[in-house]
Design a protein around this motif. Structure first.
Motif, PDB file in Angstrom:
ATOM      1  N   MET A 299      23.831  63.974  65.613  1.00 36.81           N
ATOM      2  CA  MET A 299      23.605  62.103  65.127  1.00 36.81           C
ATOM      3  C   MET A 299      22.021  62.275  65.059  1.00 36.81           C
ATOM      4  SD  MET A 299      26.661  60.761  67.167  1.00 36.81           S
ATOM      5  CE  MET A 299      26.730  61.308  68.572  1.00 36.81           C
ATOM      6  N   ALA A 300      21.830  62.867  66.592  1.00 38.52           N
ATOM      7  CA  ALA A 300      19.905  62.820  66.428  1.00 38.52           C
ATOM      8  C   ALA A 300      19.530  63.000  64.707  1.00 38.52           C
ATOM      9  CB  ALA A 300      19.446  63.622  67.539  1.00 38.52           C
TER      10      ALA A 300
ATOM     11  N   ALA B  77      20.629  60.346  62.142  1.00 38.53           N
ATOM     12  CA  ALA B  77      19.223  58.762  62.685  1.00 38.53           C
ATOM     13  C   ALA B  77      17.819  58.979  62.130  1.00 38.53           C
ATOM     14  CB  ALA B  77      19.453  58.852  64.120  1.00 38.53           C
ATOM     15  N   LEU B  78      17.208  59.748  62.508  1.00 40.97           N
ATOM     16  CA  LEU B  78      15.954  60.644  62.109  1.00 40.97           C
ATOM     17  C   LEU B  78      15.313  60.238  60.721  1.00 40.97           C
ATOM     18  CD1 LEU B  78      14.890  63.201  64.925  1.00 40.97           C
ATOM     19  CD2 LEU B  78      14.169  60.814  64.711  1.00 40.97           C
TER      20      LEU B  78
ATOM     21  N   TYR C 223      16.832  58.092  53.674  1.00 36.90           N
ATOM     22  CA  TYR C 223      17.115  56.482  54.010  1.00 36.90           C
ATOM     23  C   TYR C 223      19.173  56.517  53.499  1.00 36.90           C
ATOM     24  CZ  TYR C 223      17.673  51.381  54.888  1.00 36.90           C
ATOM     25  OH  TYR C 223      18.547  51.211  55.432  1.00 36.90           O
ATOM     26  N   ARG C 224      19.747  56.400  54.528  1.00 36.78           N
ATOM     27  CA  ARG C 224      20.624  56.129  52.956  1.00 36.78           C
ATOM     28  C   ARG C 224      21.578  54.486  53.641  1.00 36.78           C
ATOM     29  NH1 ARG C 224      19.830  59.802  51.420  1.00 36.78           N
ATOM     30  NH2 ARG C 224      20.776  61.036  50.163  1.00 36.78           N
TER      31      ARG C 224
ATOM     32  N   SER D 245      29.101  52.927  61.292  1.00 34.24           N
ATOM     33  CA  SER D 245      27.470  53.400  61.038  1.00 34.24           C
ATOM     34  C   SER D 245      27.903  55.111  60.906  1.00 34.24           C
ATOM     35  CB  SER D 245      27.468  53.516  62.894  1.00 34.24           C
ATOM     36  OG  SER D 245      25.977  54.121  63.170  1.00 34.24           O
ATOM     37  N   ASN D 246      27.038  55.536  59.930  1.00 26.47           N
ATOM     38  CA  ASN D 246      26.514  56.527  59.185  1.00 26.47           C
ATOM     39  C   ASN D 246      26.125  57.232  60.373  1.00 26.47           C
ATOM     40  OD1 ASN D 246      24.200  54.981  59.374  1.00 26.47           O
ATOM     41  ND2 ASN D 246      23.561  55.283  57.008  1.00 26.47           N
ATOM     42  N   ILE D 247      24.996  57.339  61.333  1.00 22.63           N
ATOM     43  CA  ILE D 247      25.187  57.978  62.319  1.00 22.63           C
ATOM     44  C   ILE D 247      26.746  58.267  62.821  1.00 22.63           C
ATOM     45  CG2 ILE D 247      23.919  58.473  64.682  1.00 22.63           C
ATOM     46  CD1 ILE D 247      21.955  55.942  63.242  1.00 22.63           C
ATOM     47  N   ALA D 248      27.214  58.008  63.764  1.00 21.84           N
ATOM     48  CA  ALA D 248      28.486  58.588  64.090  1.00 21.84           C
ATOM     49  C   ALA D 248      29.668  58.902  63.113  1.00 21.84           C
ATOM     50  CB  ALA D 248      29.004  56.785  64.587  1.00 21.84           C
TER      51      ALA D 248
ATOM     52  N   THR E 225      26.111  65.472  69.024  1.00 23.07           N
ATOM     53  CA  THR E 225      24.790  64.796  69.357  1.00 23.07           C
ATOM     54  C   THR E 225      23.722  64.995  68.783  1.00 23.07           C
ATOM     55  OG1 THR E 225      23.968  66.011  71.624  1.00 23.07           O
ATOM     56  CG2 THR E 225      24.832  64.273  71.169  1.00 23.07           C
ATOM     57  N   SER E 226      23.320  66.570  67.790  1.00 18.55           N
ATOM     58  CA  SER E 226      22.193  66.869  67.411  1.00 18.55           C
ATOM     59  C   SER E 226      22.750  66.139  65.733  1.00 18.55           C
ATOM     60  CB  SER E 226      21.601  68.396  67.467  1.00 18.55           C
ATOM     61  OG  SER E 226      21.704  69.106  68.916  1.00 18.55           O
TER      62      SER E 226
ATOM     63  N   LEU F 166      17.201  58.789  59.025  1.00 21.50           N
ATOM     64  CA  LEU F 166      16.329  57.373  57.918  1.00 21.50           C
ATOM     65  C   LEU F 166      15.722  56.636  57.716  1.00 21.50           C
ATOM     66  CD1 LEU F 166      19.694  55.874  59.852  1.00 21.50           C
ATOM     67  CD2 LEU F 166      19.840  56.724  57.200  1.00 21.50           C
ATOM     68  N   SER F 167      14.368  57.382  59.193  1.00 19.15           N
ATOM     69  CA  SER F 167      12.667  57.137  58.765  1.00 19.15           C
ATOM     70  C   SER F 167      12.289  57.762  57.026  1.00 19.15           C
ATOM     71  CB  SER F 167      12.833  57.081  59.562  1.00 19.15           C
ATOM     72  OG  SER F 167      11.939  58.657  60.573  1.00 19.15           O
ATOM     73  N   THR F 168      12.743  58.294  56.854  1.00 16.83           N
ATOM     74  CA  THR F 168      12.461  59.187  55.681  1.00 16.83           C
ATOM     75  C   THR F 168      13.023  58.847  53.983  1.00 16.83           C
ATOM     76  OG1 THR F 168      14.386  61.308  55.811  1.00 16.83           O
ATOM     77  CG2 THR F 168      12.585  61.177  57.071  1.00 16.83           C
TER      78      THR F 168
END
Lengths: 404, 404
Positions: B43-44, B47-48, B56-57, B277-280, B40-41, B50-52
């Protein structure tokens, strides 16, 4: 996709020819601005919660989490009377388009805008609705192509359009960037009602509309009886890689037999899909919060300004005509060979010629319009989803061009 | 799903009748143990990122990120010679089953194990392959049902099975929990080769195999020329809500015309899907790291112990026969009315009768076997994916039962 392959082949050749030049990619409509942190934090939190006993969740409802369905109904469709049960969460518009095609099956007739997003025709081909391809006209025998022309705001001439079971309609349109007006959409809804057609209304770019054009087909009276709306977080929130969208199937939409379409779509969703990622859904919920919407507004504004910059740059090319940009971050460009004035076919550049010329002389990658249907030939589509620096550089290069 | 609705209706009635009783749900095969934090880390973090601007992808390849495809090829298929280009990342096995059905189209003949996971038949019905349903036999006219019987390890009698274009085969099987042996799978591959059939091998539960049974169809010589393998992170890593899986289409698999199936599947994936999903996917990569695999092992062991506890509890019921549990966390149970010994049809309980009796007398929700095909009648499926506390409580309640 064939087209993507052809474009990358030309890109590769170009890089070999000009190894030191910086290529600017304004081809594929992919977002580049980071996602606001308030949204990514919500996804990170959801991900971490999955490692706790209290926070762990397995399968969610295939139709999506109720909280997100409710948030979409109450924010996106605030005054339009859409019930949360009519909102189905997806992993993106393109995926739901093909799930809708499975719902329709192979025995239906289908109309598409020409030009438009190729997934409609491509999925019709896969389902066996399209019929053989005529290599000369680039048309499939059984598809109805609703030709758009710049002088009609790219809205099709419905008086000349044969009735079909299904009508795919994309507004704001990909590739032209043009949104249909309220009265045009009313004509479309009336046309569908008269013929007993189902409209699949793809509004993936609705959040970019900056004028009075409707953002949802359900703003049009009577639409709930004839339309399904396919929408997406991809461009709205930069979720192209996160994968999240939704589809609204109104309870009022019935087959000729009187049986509700929503029941069949529910069956497709529960059989062929298992819900969007719960992490992406947490992100979607954050997008619709007040703070999320606020953060997304400035991001969207940035892309819109990019489109204006590109529109102006293309308009500066001798004789060029450039459309779109105002209601979607796409610019749709035609550059006749003979300078300003009319464009008899002898003086027209094909989309590939224009693509090649822009690539060769300004090192900018676009998409030839033929990729969006036979009516797209002679045009290129230019995406404004790039970083501002690249957009400004592209604009400077274009302005320095003198197109013969 | 009809069955789910019928079960929840009975659940609701039961809660009304016994408002103070704690219901134990061993019905739907949904994971309950948290995902290891190392996963899960990851994935977290994704996710984070993606805000840089750097992290970002947007769109990834529709077939999945190369890094994850490579990791699957090199860990799951270590010695089996699967190339990363043959691995397609999905948002789950059920979704890829229906994408495969789109690939096959409506004009094919289809065989399924009976009993088996209902998505095969349900998607065949949607595609129009199945033919009408006989309400009496619960069989679709055009489907071939390969009946499994406990005395044959639930492996079908291939000598009596007509040739079909497609064979869906699930091992370890849902619902019986039984894995096919190496020699059985060799028979299946030989059968498909002889008939020119394509096997869709669903190994969503492969990671639970605790004996020498193959974990992949590609362990069987010749399988690459006849089989597609559909796999999932859902049960392997608790990703039922995160949504991630994969499908392997070997280059060697060809149509009778000689044309490779992988090319068509690639077309389906690029037209009807836009990538997981890129996070998954970041989570999937963490699952396959050494630490990730280690962390998942103990979680899996827990479910396997649960299955043993349930297996033993059901075996203690007078005359009950319970199968599975060893290679998948499902237990498959039959309880004849007359106690031990043979089960002539007069003395058989239907699956619903057994479901109702267990619910009424021990307040445990299961799934009646008829939901998995006509061959499932007379049985219930019990899921071992619950929390240990619930499993122990269920076991205690079952052991206190005296089935008449």
């Amino acid at each position: 996709m064939m087209l993507t392959n052809l474009i990358s082949k030309r890109e590769t050749e170009h890089k070999r020819k000009y190894p030191d030049v910086e290529l600017i990619r304004l081809g594929i409509g992919d977002t580049t601005e980071p996602i606001p942190e308030i949204i990514t934090s919500a996804m990170a939190e959801q991900a971490l919660a999955l490692s706790t006993t209290e926070g762990y969740r397995g399968y969610g409802p295939e139709q999506g989490n109720q909280e997100l369905r409710e948030a979409i109904a109450s924010t996106v469709y605030k005054d339009l009377g859409v019930e949360w049960e009519e909102v189905f969460i997806s992993d993106g518009a393109q995926c739901d388009i093909s799930r809708l095609q499975m719902l329709f099956g192979s025995g239906v007739t289908v109309a598409v805008q020409d030009p438009s997003f190729p997934a409609y025709v491509d999925s019709s081909v896969i389902l066996g609705q399209a019929g053989g391809l005529d290599e000369h006209t680039c048309r499939h025998a059984n598809m109805v192509y609703m030709r758009g022309l710049p002088e009609n705001n790219y809205f099709p001439d419905l008086a000349k359009t044969p009735a079909t079971d299904i009508i795919f309609f994309c507004s704001p349109n990909n590739p032209t960037g043009i949104a249909a007006s309220r009265s045009e959409l009313q004509q479309l809804v009336d046309f569908a009602r008269k013929n007993g057609s189902i409209i699949v209304y793809d509004c993936a770019y609705a959040s970019f509309i900056s004028d009075e054009s409707p953002r949802s087909i359900f703003e049009i009276p009577g639409a709930k009886e004839v339309a399904i709306e396919v929408a997406s977080f991809s461009k709205f929130a930069g979720f192209t890689g996160v994968r999240l969208g939704w589809t609204v199937v109104p309870n009022e939409l019935r087959y000729a037999t009187g049986s509700p379409v929503i029941m069949d779509f529910n069956r497709i969703v529960t059989t062929c899909f298992n819900g969007a990622s719960n992490i992406a859904q947490a992100g979607g919920l954050a997008c619709l919060s007040k703070e999320g919407q606020e953060a997304l507004r400035s991001r969207r504004e940035r892309y819109r300004e990019n489109a204006e910059i590109l529109l102006e740059a293309f308009k500066s090319l001798g004789g060029a005509r450039a459309y779109g940009g105002k209601n979607a971050p796409y610019v749709w460009v035609e550059v006749p060979r003979e300078g300003r004035g009319s464009t008899p076919s002898s003086s027209r550049r094909s989309g590939w010629e224009l693509f090649d010329e822009i690539l060769e002389r300004s090192h900018i990658v676009t998409v030839p319009g033929i990729g969006f249907g036979p009516g797209g030939d002679g045009y290129i589509r230019v995406s404004a989803f790039g970083h501002r620096g690249h957009i400004l550089e592209a604009s400077a290069r274009l302005k320095a061009l003198l197109m013969p």
